[in-house]
Enzyme design. Sequence first.
Site, mmCIF file in Angstrom:
data_model
loop_
_atom_site.group_PDB
_atom_site.id
_atom_site.type_symbol
_atom_site.label_atom_id
_atom_site.label_comp_id
_atom_site.label_asym_id
_atom_site.label_seq_id
_atom_site.Cartn_x
_atom_site.Cartn_y
_atom_site.Cartn_z
ATOM 1 N N GLY A 10 0.813 -1.207 0.000
ATOM 2 C CA GLY A 10 0.000 0.000 0.000
ATOM 3 C C GLY A 10 0.846 1.255 0.000
ATOM 4 O O GLY A 10 2.070 1.209 0.134
ATOM 5 N N GLN A 11 0.185 2.409 -0.114
ATOM 6 C CA GLN A 11 0.952 3.656 -0.225
ATOM 7 C C GLN A 11 1.720 3.967 1.059
ATOM 8 O O GLN A 11 2.865 4.419 1.003
ATOM 9 C CB GLN A 11 0.049 4.820 -0.630
ATOM 10 C CG GLN A 11 -1.166 5.052 0.215
ATOM 11 C CD GLN A 11 -2.065 6.157 -0.362
ATOM 12 O OE1 GLN A 11 -1.688 6.874 -1.290
ATOM 13 N NE2 GLN A 11 -3.249 6.301 0.189
ATOM 14 N N LEU A 12 1.138 3.683 2.225
ATOM 15 C CA LEU A 12 1.879 3.871 3.473
ATOM 16 C C LEU A 12 2.946 2.801 3.629
ATOM 17 O O LEU A 12 4.086 3.082 4.014
ATOM 18 C CB LEU A 12 0.924 3.855 4.664
ATOM 19 C CG LEU A 12 1.569 3.956 6.047
ATOM 20 C CD1 LEU A 12 2.445 5.190 6.159
ATOM 21 C CD2 LEU A 12 0.501 3.940 7.133
ATOM 22 N N ILE A 37 -4.886 -11.073 8.376
ATOM 23 C CA ILE A 37 -4.873 -10.767 9.809
ATOM 24 C C ILE A 37 -6.160 -11.178 10.508
ATOM 25 O O ILE A 37 -6.225 -11.166 11.729
ATOM 26 C CB ILE A 37 -4.580 -9.280 10.074
ATOM 27 C CG1 ILE A 37 -5.696 -8.376 9.529
ATOM 28 C CG2 ILE A 37 -3.231 -8.880 9.512
ATOM 29 C CD1 ILE A 37 -5.577 -6.931 9.973
ATOM 30 N N ALA A 60 -5.900 -2.542 6.534
ATOM 31 C CA ALA A 60 -7.144 -1.980 7.062
ATOM 32 C C ALA A 60 -8.237 -2.054 6.012
ATOM 33 O O ALA A 60 -7.977 -2.132 4.807
ATOM 34 C CB ALA A 60 -6.939 -0.524 7.487
ATOM 35 N N TYR A 61 -9.467 -2.019 6.484
ATOM 36 C CA TYR A 61 -10.642 -1.869 5.639
ATOM 37 C C TYR A 61 -10.984 -0.386 5.648
ATOM 38 O O TYR A 61 -11.360 0.162 6.685
ATOM 39 C CB TYR A 61 -11.790 -2.711 6.206
ATOM 40 C CG TYR A 61 -13.100 -2.584 5.459
ATOM 41 C CD1 TYR A 61 -13.515 -3.570 4.572
ATOM 42 C CD2 TYR A 61 -13.941 -1.497 5.674
ATOM 43 C CE1 TYR A 61 -14.723 -3.462 3.898
ATOM 44 C CE2 TYR A 61 -15.147 -1.388 5.005
ATOM 45 C CZ TYR A 61 -15.532 -2.369 4.124
ATOM 46 O OH TYR A 61 -16.731 -2.258 3.466
ATOM 47 N N ASP A 102 -8.527 9.381 12.346
ATOM 48 C CA ASP A 102 -9.229 10.520 12.937
ATOM 49 C C ASP A 102 -10.733 10.265 13.019
ATOM 50 O O ASP A 102 -11.449 10.969 13.733
ATOM 51 C CB ASP A 102 -8.961 11.785 12.117
ATOM 52 C CG ASP A 102 -9.462 11.684 10.681
ATOM 53 O OD1 ASP A 102 -9.164 10.657 10.029
ATOM 54 O OD2 ASP A 102 -10.143 12.612 10.212
ATOM 55 N N TYR A 127 -17.301 2.459 10.157
ATOM 56 C CA TYR A 127 -15.851 2.442 9.956
ATOM 57 C C TYR A 127 -15.129 2.990 11.179
ATOM 58 O O TYR A 127 -14.189 2.370 11.692
ATOM 59 C CB TYR A 127 -15.480 3.264 8.718
ATOM 60 C CG TYR A 127 -14.010 3.573 8.614
ATOM 61 C CD1 TYR A 127 -13.096 2.594 8.228
ATOM 62 C CD2 TYR A 127 -13.521 4.839 8.925
ATOM 63 C CE1 TYR A 127 -11.738 2.864 8.156
ATOM 64 C CE2 TYR A 127 -12.171 5.124 8.842
ATOM 65 C CZ TYR A 127 -11.289 4.137 8.459
ATOM 66 O OH TYR A 127 -9.941 4.408 8.403
ATOM 67 N N LYS A 131 -12.505 1.015 13.767
ATOM 68 C CA LYS A 131 -11.132 1.442 14.036
ATOM 69 C C LYS A 131 -10.911 1.657 15.534
ATOM 70 O O LYS A 131 -9.851 1.309 16.064
ATOM 71 C CB LYS A 131 -10.813 2.720 13.266
ATOM 72 C CG LYS A 131 -10.786 2.563 11.754
ATOM 73 C CD LYS A 131 -9.717 1.591 11.285
ATOM 74 C CE LYS A 131 -8.320 2.143 11.457
ATOM 75 N NZ LYS A 131 -7.291 1.227 10.907
#
Length: 291
Positions: A10-12, A37, A60-61, A102, A127, A131
């Site tokens: 992914g980008q991160l 996971i 993550a979703y 956030d 969502y 989280k």
Amino acid sequence: MQITIIGARGQLGQDLRLSLAADGHQLTCLTHQDISIENAASIEAALDQSSPNLIINTAAYNKVDQAESEPDIAFAINALGPRLLAQYCQKHKICLLHFSSDYVFGLEGLRKPAYKENDPPGPISAYGQSKLAGEYFIRAICSQHYVVRTCGLYGKAGKTGNGNFVETMLRLGKERDELSLINDQHCTPTSTHDLSAAITRLITTDQFGLYHATSQGKTTWYEFAQTIFDLAGIEVQTNPITTEQYQAAAERPRFSVLDCSKLEEVTGFSFPHWKQSLSTYLESPDLDINK
């Protein structure tokens, strides 16, 4: 340090790979094909081979609207998955770093001061709730943890536009003559390059706990998009609209700006202002904004 990155494609994940490798860490990079996971057996099979000192979970979703109609999937990936990782890490005495959002905030729609880590959360979407549940599982189970809340990520590996607001705007700005953008949701978009630099500092501290990590400043999605177009030299008519006018399936926070002073105090790392980071991103030689 021996580090395993989950979600390395992914980008991160890709910017973390570059930053951590440059700092001399030994990396094992896992994709969704290598590990699920949500499955304890898959976690054990993938992680037993690498014997890491630290596991970084970027999986993550992130389908915020779709989570309203399939919360079971969102919770499986964002809550129960981190729970299984926390159990594995606690059992094997491994540090765990996990990224949150956030969107764990939102109830205080008229709030003005940026949220600190000890402010009470209040998610307003499936969502966001998933989280927050993932955060709680990790903090309750794994004694050596970093939970990092961030916002509006964009990075070079997201150039397809999937999960990258900057790339989506660059594309839409060339395809359309007019765009309507939300102007009453205040947040802070963050470069994955900058976030990766902050994480590379954080993991050397052994100061475990909950952290906020975003660029400096705040903006709305309308202002963010207009700045993208201005910097990229794209002429398109932009119209500010309200959240109600947009009519998304999931409710978003009207204010979710994060106070990152704790991270800066612990690491000595200071994020650039979001406008500076955006300018740096758009000026990258790897990014051709004229395509």
